[in-house]
Write an enzyme that holds these catalytic residues in place. Structure first.
Site, mmCIF file in Angstrom:
data_model
loop_
_atom_site.group_PDB
_atom_site.id
_atom_site.type_symbol
_atom_site.label_atom_id
_atom_site.label_comp_id
_atom_site.label_asym_id
_atom_site.label_seq_id
_atom_site.Cartn_x
_atom_site.Cartn_y
_atom_site.Cartn_z
ATOM 1 N N PRO A 2 -8.053 -13.393 1.284
ATOM 2 C CA PRO A 2 -9.623 -13.912 2.051
ATOM 3 C C PRO A 2 -9.257 -13.026 3.517
ATOM 4 O O PRO A 2 -8.408 -12.792 4.275
ATOM 5 C CB PRO A 2 -9.010 -15.159 2.530
ATOM 6 C CG PRO A 2 -7.409 -15.480 2.233
ATOM 7 C CD PRO A 2 -7.134 -14.341 1.142
ATOM 8 N N HIS A 95 0.213 -26.228 -7.749
ATOM 9 C CA HIS A 95 0.958 -25.228 -6.744
ATOM 10 C C HIS A 95 1.074 -25.872 -5.308
ATOM 11 O O HIS A 95 0.871 -25.254 -4.307
ATOM 12 C CB HIS A 95 0.511 -23.653 -6.631
ATOM 13 C CG HIS A 95 0.364 -23.328 -8.125
ATOM 14 N ND1 HIS A 95 1.895 -22.836 -8.630
ATOM 15 C CD2 HIS A 95 -0.381 -22.818 -9.083
ATOM 16 C CE1 HIS A 95 1.576 -22.108 -9.714
ATOM 17 N NE2 HIS A 95 0.238 -22.372 -10.197
ATOM 18 N N ARG A 114 0.742 -17.958 -5.170
ATOM 19 C CA ARG A 114 1.920 -16.876 -4.922
ATOM 20 C C ARG A 114 2.976 -17.009 -3.845
ATOM 21 O O ARG A 114 3.552 -16.079 -3.614
ATOM 22 C CB ARG A 114 0.949 -15.579 -5.275
ATOM 23 C CG ARG A 114 0.221 -15.363 -6.085
ATOM 24 C CD ARG A 114 -0.636 -14.280 -6.006
ATOM 25 N NE ARG A 114 0.047 -12.896 -6.255
ATOM 26 C CZ ARG A 114 -0.467 -11.636 -6.231
ATOM 27 N NH1 ARG A 114 -1.634 -11.632 -6.073
ATOM 28 N NH2 ARG A 114 0.309 -10.830 -6.234
ATOM 29 N N ARG A 156 -7.818 7.262 18.285
ATOM 30 C CA ARG A 156 -6.908 7.126 17.542
ATOM 31 C C ARG A 156 -6.658 8.554 16.625
ATOM 32 O O ARG A 156 -7.930 8.971 16.685
ATOM 33 C CB ARG A 156 -7.196 6.223 16.473
ATOM 34 C CG ARG A 156 -6.817 4.609 17.034
ATOM 35 C CD ARG A 156 -5.516 4.232 16.976
ATOM 36 N NE ARG A 156 -5.270 2.983 17.725
ATOM 37 C CZ ARG A 156 -4.837 1.823 17.125
ATOM 38 N NH1 ARG A 156 -4.793 1.740 16.049
ATOM 39 N NH2 ARG A 156 -4.918 0.917 18.029
ATOM 40 N N ARG A 266 -4.417 0.693 -2.502
ATOM 41 C CA ARG A 266 -5.321 -0.306 -3.006
ATOM 42 C C ARG A 266 -6.389 0.804 -3.713
ATOM 43 O O ARG A 266 -6.415 2.100 -4.017
ATOM 44 C CB ARG A 266 -5.796 -1.388 -2.232
ATOM 45 C CG ARG A 266 -4.580 -2.338 -1.923
ATOM 46 C CD ARG A 266 -5.104 -3.604 -1.116
ATOM 47 N NE ARG A 266 -5.215 -3.176 0.358
ATOM 48 C CZ ARG A 266 -5.768 -3.695 1.507
ATOM 49 N NH1 ARG A 266 -6.121 -5.315 1.184
ATOM 50 N NH2 ARG A 266 -5.611 -3.550 2.422
#
Ligand code: ZN
Length: 283
Positions: A2, A95, A114, A156, A266
Site C-alpha cells: 500500500p 491471518h 505475510r 541528489r 522490481r
C-alpha cells in the site's frame, strides 16, 4: 504494497468507525506482529487496555491512532497488513494477528498474511511518533514544501524514480504512483536528478499529488485483495492506471506499447515515446 492513497483510505475508515472508542482488551496472537514494540506483546496489550482512541493520523505510508494518554498506537501495513473493524462474534480471519476489543463489542483487527506489517506503542507519539522522525512530510501535509523538495531532488546524484521512492525526501510514494506520476510528467525513471529543471521537478511532484488524489477518490489501488479498507472493500483505481502493470498495452496518449523494465529488483513501466530514455542514464 500500500502507498499513501491506500493507507489514507484505511485512516479515513478508522476515523469513521473507531474514533473515540475505548479498548477493553487486546489479544496478540502473533508476537512477530509487535516486534517493533520492544517491551513485548504482554506490555503492548497491558498498556492499551482502557485507552481511548482520540485521533487518526498519517504520514506517508504510516498511520497511527492517538491515545488519551498522549501515546500512540502506530501501524505499518507492510505488504499485506489490514486493519478491519468487525462486529462482535464475526468469525476470526485466517491471518488474524492482533485483536482489539472495543467497549461496544466491536473489534478492531490487525490481519496480516505475510507478517511484514507491525504495530507498536509510540511513547508520547500522539502528534507525531518519534519513530517517524526520519520520514519526510508527504505531499498532502501542511509541512510539505514543494520548492524545498525540488531543490533537494536537484541536489541528489541519483535518478528521479529512486529519489521519489526515498521516504526521507518526500514520503508516501511507492512503485505504482511513481510510475504513474513520471508518465504524467513525461519523464523517464532513469533521468539524472541533477539534470532536472525546476519546472520538471515541480511537474512530477504535481503529478504525484494529482494521481494520488484521483486514486483516493477511487478507494485506492487493489491488485490482489490484500489491500482493503476497514470494511473489507477493495479500491478500484487499478482500472485507471496508465502504465503500471500495463506492459504491451497502448499508451493512452500516443498508442506506443507500454514497456516494462527491471528496476531496483522490481519493475518500471514507461511509454518509450512519451518518456524517452535520457542520453546519460543514471543507474
Ligand atoms: Zn505515449
Amino acid at each position: 504494497m500500500p502507498e499513501l492513497p491506500e493507507v489514507e483510505v484505511v485512516r479515513q475508515g478508522l476515523e469513521r468507525h473507531v474514533l473515540d472508542s475505548k479498548i477493553v482488551d487486546v489479544d496478540v496472537f502473533t508476537p512477530r506482529s509487535v516486534r517493533r514494540h520492544v517491551a513485548g506483546a504482554t506490555d503492548f496489550a497491558q498498556r492499551l487496555r482502557g485507552r481511548t482512541l482520540t485521533a487518526t493520523r498519517r504520514r506517508g505510508k504510516f498511520l497511527w491512532l492517538a491515545l488519551d494518554d498522549e501515546d500512540a498506537l502506530l501501524a505499518h501495513l507492510g505488504m499485506s497488513g489490514q486493519l478491519l473493524v468487525q462486529p462482535a462474534g464475526a468469525a476470526d480471519e485466517l491471518h488474524l494477528r492482533i485483536r482489539f476489543r472495543l467497549v461496544d463489542g466491536r473489534e478492531l483487527r490487525f490481519v496480516d498474511q505475510r507478517t511484514f506489517g507491525s504495530m507498536a506503542i509510540s511513547d508520547g507519539g500522539a502528534d507525531l511518533p518519534s519513530e517517524l522522525s526520519h520520514v519526510a512530510p508527504d505531499p498532502f501535509e501542511a509541512a510539505y514544501d514543494a520548492d524545498a523538495v525540488v531543490e533537494a531532488l536537484r541536489g541528489r546524484r541519483t535518478n528521479v524514480k529512486r529519489a521519489l521512492l526515498d521516504q526521507s525526501l518526500v514520503s508516501g510514494i511507492g512503485n505504482i504512483y511513481a510510475d504513474e506520476a513520471l508518465w504524467e510528467a513525461r519523464l523517464h525513471y532513469a533521468r539524472p536528478t541533477d539534470t532536472l529543471r525546476r519546472t520538471e521537478g515541480h511537474r512530477v511532484l504535481a503529478a504525484v499529488r494529482g494521481v494520488m488524489t484521483a486514486a483516493l477518490a477511487d478507494g485506492g489501488t487493489s491488485f490482489d485483495a490484500l489491500y482493503v479498507d476497514v470494511d473489507g472493500a477493495s479500491g478500484y483505481f487499478a482500472r485507471s492506471l496508465e502504465v503500471y502493470g500495463r506492459a504491451g498495452e497502448p499508451c493512452s496518449r500516443c498508442g506506443t506499447p507500454i514497456r516494462r523494465d527491471r528496476f531496483m529488483n522490481r519493475s518500471s513501466f514507461t511509454c518509450p515515446h512519451c518518456q524517452p530514455r535520457p542520453r546519460r542514464p543514471h543507474w
